[in-house]
Design an enzyme around this catalytic site. Structure first.
Site, PDB file in Angstrom:
ATOM      1  N   LYS A 129      27.602  79.533  27.359  1.00 54.58           N
ATOM      2  CA  LYS A 129      26.869  78.359  27.804  1.00 54.58           C
ATOM      3  C   LYS A 129      27.377  77.120  27.059  1.00 54.58           C
ATOM      4  CE  LYS A 129      24.880  81.665  30.031  1.00 54.58           C
ATOM      5  NZ  LYS A 129      23.659  82.329  29.595  1.00 54.58           N
ATOM      6  N   ASP A 170      17.109  83.799  19.978  1.00 54.65           N
ATOM      7  CA  ASP A 170      18.171  83.470  20.928  1.00 54.65           C
ATOM      8  C   ASP A 170      18.170  81.944  21.064  1.00 54.65           C
ATOM      9  OD1 ASP A 170      19.651  82.845  23.217  1.00 54.65           O
ATOM     10  OD2 ASP A 170      19.132  84.720  24.215  1.00 54.65           O
ATOM     11  N   ARG A 201      40.944  95.286  16.875  1.00 50.68           N
ATOM     12  CA  ARG A 201      39.507  95.436  17.122  1.00 50.68           C
ATOM     13  C   ARG A 201      38.719  95.026  15.876  1.00 50.68           C
ATOM     14  NH1 ARG A 201      37.831 100.267  16.618  1.00 50.68           N
ATOM     15  NH2 ARG A 201      39.418 101.233  17.939  1.00 50.68           N
ATOM     16  N   TYR A 241      14.958  86.006  28.635  1.00 47.48           N
ATOM     17  CA  TYR A 241      16.128  86.039  29.511  1.00 47.48           C
ATOM     18  C   TYR A 241      16.155  87.390  30.251  1.00 47.48           C
ATOM     19  CZ  TYR A 241      21.019  86.178  30.949  1.00 47.48           C
ATOM     20  OH  TYR A 241      22.170  86.281  31.684  1.00 47.48           O
TER      21      TYR A 241
END
Ligand SMILES: *Cc1c(COP(=O)(O)O)cnc(C)c1O
Length: 390
Positions: free
Chosen positions: A202, A177, A53, A105
């Protein structure tokens, strides 16, 4: 002296930074390290890795490359774009105030309104395509400016440098962003932003087969908080996802060139088509928007929206449906940025949760169609649209 890989051209960085041959085997490509733990050499002694992790060599290679692509010193990855956005907002305290662009978004809007509002972090939304608007919505509690540029689905741009200057005067930090532009076309840290966020799902991944998110910064304190949250909250990027995205970013530069070339050709086709009322593409709406694109972007990208001309007596949704049903190459799907072309209908998909009057106010009509232009042959894509718009 030869320049370090960090200081070379974009695609050279994408292929080389953090990606030296594997020290133990010489493997040329960074291996996929599938391990949850690392054998230690003694008490409190290890080779830089203790638990999966906290860190992973495949993930670390990707983070080094991503930092170099945004001209940042630190990149911290997460399991999705939303987890990356969450990590940034999580650094705020109750009563901190956020100002965000109004074309936000939908997932980020939902996070602010349905998760953080209950924890005392309040957000307000403004049309930031005119930077001076920011001064009218800040308060002494404002801490974070959240920007998306170009915006979805109307592809408006905001002047990052001008907004960052105003935000910094008000002791706010600035997050951008940068998912739509990608680091190939825009580097917000160079324009004064404090952090950059990407949904790597994306363009960075680029093949519609992986989810991921990243936050990149030059601020050591912010980076330390993000690393702490990555390990403590645990919404980490898996090793396989890191490996896929590392593979994806090697071709980001050449993919973006082709995506954009196709988008420019499609824009030209749509602008002269009698069935099309209007095309939205970064910098296309007015000279001021064009000047912002010229100042802060290396190109307008490959997201494009257009509005069908209304025909009297025709139901707009039926018309959109019939156009979509004739498309063969553009798939009707959420998401964007893959090699294949996608088509979407903001009013019933990405922006369905906005009340109809707000949609209308923001110019998102039922006749608006959004394209994520892929890297197929431009002539084939135009032929597909031509058939569908008949
Ligand atoms: C998709 C997207 C996100 C969310 O990313 P996920 O990887 O889907 O969690 C955030 N911002 C923008 C601009 C996006 O397009």
């Amino acid at each position: 002296m030869k320049p370090e890989p960090e200081h070379r051209g974009f695609t050279t960085r994408a292929i080389h930074v953090g990606q030296e041959a594997d020290p133990s085997t010489g493997a040329t490509i960074v291996p996929l390290y599938l391990t949850s733990t690392y054998t230690q050499t003694g008490l409190s002694q290890h080779r830089g890795y203790e638990y999966g992790r906290a860190d992973n060599p495949t993930r670390r290679a990707l983070e080094a490359a991503l930092a170099a692509l945004e001209n940042g010193r630190h990149a911290v990855t997460f399991g999705s774009g939303m987890a990356a956005i969450d990590a940034v907002v999580r650094m705020l305290k109750p009563d901190d105030h956020v100002v965000a662009g109004e074309d936000l978004y939908g997932g980020a809007y939902r996070l602010f309104e349905q998760v953080y509002r209950e924890h005392g972090v309040l957000a307000d939304y403004a049309n930031l395509s005119a930077p001076e608007v920011l001064s009218t919505v800040v308060s002494p509690l404002s801490r974070l400016l959240w920007l998306e540029t170009p915006t979805n689905p109307l592809l408006k741009v905001a002047d990052i440098a001008a907004l960052a200057e105003i935000a910094h005067r008000h002791q706010m930090w600035v997050a951008v962003d940068n998912t739509f532009a990608t680091p190939y076309l825009q580097n917000p840290l160079d324009l004064g932003a404090d952090v950059v966020v990407h949904s790597m799902t994306k363009y960075l991944g680029g093949h519609s087969d992986v989810l991921g998110g990243v936050v990149i910064t030059n601020d050591d304190g912010i980076a330390q908080s993000l690393k702490f949250l990555q390990n403590t909250v645990g919404s980490i990027l898996g090793a396989f996802e890191a490996w896929l995205i590392l593979r994806g970013i090697k071709t980001l530069g050449i993919r973006m060139e082709r995506h954009q070339e196709n988008a420019v050709a499609i824009r030209g086709f749509l602008e002269q088509h009698p069935a099309v009322e209007r095309v939205y593409y970064p910098g296309s709406t007015d000279p001021y928007q064009a000047s912002v694109v010229a100042r802060q972007m290396r190109g307008p990208g490959a997201m494009l929206s257009f509005e069908l001309r209304s025909q009297s007596g025709q139901d707009p949704l039926k018309r959109v449906q019939s156009v979509f049903s004739r498309l063969r190459l553009f798939s009707l799907a959420e998401s964007l940025g893959g090699v294949e072309s996608l088509v979407g209908h903001p009013a019933t998909m990405s922006h369905a949760s906005l009340p109809p009057h707000l949609r209308r106010e923001r110019g998102i009509s039922d006749r608006l169609i959004r394209l994520s232009v892929g890297i197929e042959e431009a002539d084939d894509l135009i032929g597909d649209l031509e058939e569908a718009l008949r």
